[in-house]
Design a protein around this motif. Structure first.
Motif, short mmCIF file in Angstrom:
data_model
loop_
_atom_site.label_atom_id
_atom_site.label_comp_id
_atom_site.label_asym_id
_atom_site.label_seq_id
_atom_site.Cartn_x
_atom_site.Cartn_y
_atom_site.Cartn_z
N SER A 156 3.92 1.57 -1.15
CA SER A 156 4.67 1.72 -2.41
C SER A 156 3.77 2.11 -3.58
O SER A 156 4.24 2.73 -4.53
CB SER A 156 5.44 0.44 -2.73
OG SER A 156 4.52 -0.61 -2.94
N THR A 157 2.49 1.79 -3.52
CA THR A 157 1.59 2.14 -4.63
C THR A 157 0.73 3.35 -4.35
O THR A 157 -0.09 3.71 -5.19
CB THR A 157 0.68 0.94 -4.96
OG1 THR A 157 -0.11 0.62 -3.81
CG2 THR A 157 1.47 -0.25 -5.42
N SER A 158 0.88 4.00 -3.22
CA SER A 158 0.01 5.12 -2.89
C SER A 158 0.22 6.30 -3.85
O SER A 158 -0.73 6.98 -4.23
CB SER A 158 0.22 5.57 -1.45
OG SER A 158 1.52 6.10 -1.29
N GLU A 207 0.82 -1.21 0.00
CA GLU A 207 0.00 0.00 0.00
C GLU A 207 0.86 1.26 0.00
O GLU A 207 0.56 2.22 -0.70
CB GLU A 207 -0.93 0.00 1.21
CG GLU A 207 -1.86 1.19 1.24
CD GLU A 207 -2.78 1.16 2.44
OE1 GLU A 207 -3.31 2.24 2.76
OE2 GLU A 207 -2.96 0.09 3.05
N VAL A 217 1.20 6.17 -7.06
CA VAL A 217 0.63 5.81 -8.36
C VAL A 217 -0.89 5.91 -8.31
O VAL A 217 -1.53 6.43 -9.23
CB VAL A 217 1.08 4.39 -8.76
CG1 VAL A 217 0.39 3.94 -10.03
CG2 VAL A 217 2.58 4.34 -8.93
N ARG A 218 -1.49 5.41 -7.23
CA ARG A 218 -2.95 5.47 -7.11
C ARG A 218 -3.43 6.92 -7.01
O ARG A 218 -4.47 7.27 -7.59
CB ARG A 218 -3.41 4.68 -5.88
CG ARG A 218 -3.36 3.17 -6.12
CD ARG A 218 -3.90 2.39 -4.95
NE ARG A 218 -2.95 2.50 -3.83
CZ ARG A 218 -3.30 2.81 -2.59
NH1 ARG A 218 -4.54 3.04 -2.28
NH2 ARG A 218 -2.38 2.89 -1.64
#
Length: 126
Positions: free
Chosen positions: A14-16, A12, A18-19
């Motif tokens: 590491s992708t926050s 979560e 990008v999201r």
């Protein structure tokens, strides 16, 4: 904290970014789409209203001759573009679809005013 929970938390984190960027892009795209739809609707309403209010008047011979001449030249250009496009398409040459598509679009744009002139008469005089 368990390994699964830690793995989910790490994913979560590491992708926050990008999201967040994806949310911003989709939000901007949706807003632009709504604005374009609104502008298109207003333009169509204005165009149909102006078309309803248009009152034709008889043309003089010179104006009629000039308009028919312009129409004939445009028809010749469209026929040339279509002929080149179909000839290249038949020879399966690359970039031939562009000419055929442009010709088809031009034919459609020429038929729109003609269709309006044919079907625009209202039944009020009958």
């Amino acid at each position: 904290m368990g390994r699964i929970r830690y793995g989910m938390w790490c994913l979560e984190q590491s992708t926050s970014g990008v999201r967040g960027r994806a949310r911003a892009v989709t939000g901007g795209t949706a807003t632009a789409g709504r604005e374009l739809l609104w502008a298109t609707e207003l333009s169509l309403r204005a165009m149909t209203r102006q078309a309803e209010l248009a009152r034709p008047e008889p043309w003089s011979d010179g104006k009629l001759l000039a308009s028919i001449t312009v129409f004939a030249v445009c028809a010749l250009v469209v026929a040339t573009v279509l002929g080149i496009g179909v000839a290249r398409w038949a020879m399966t040459e690359s970039n031939s679809l562009l000419f055929a598509a442009a010709g088809a679009l031009a034919v459609g744009l020429v038929f729109l005013p003609l269709a309006y002139l044919v079907f625009a008469s209202k039944g009020g005089n009958r």
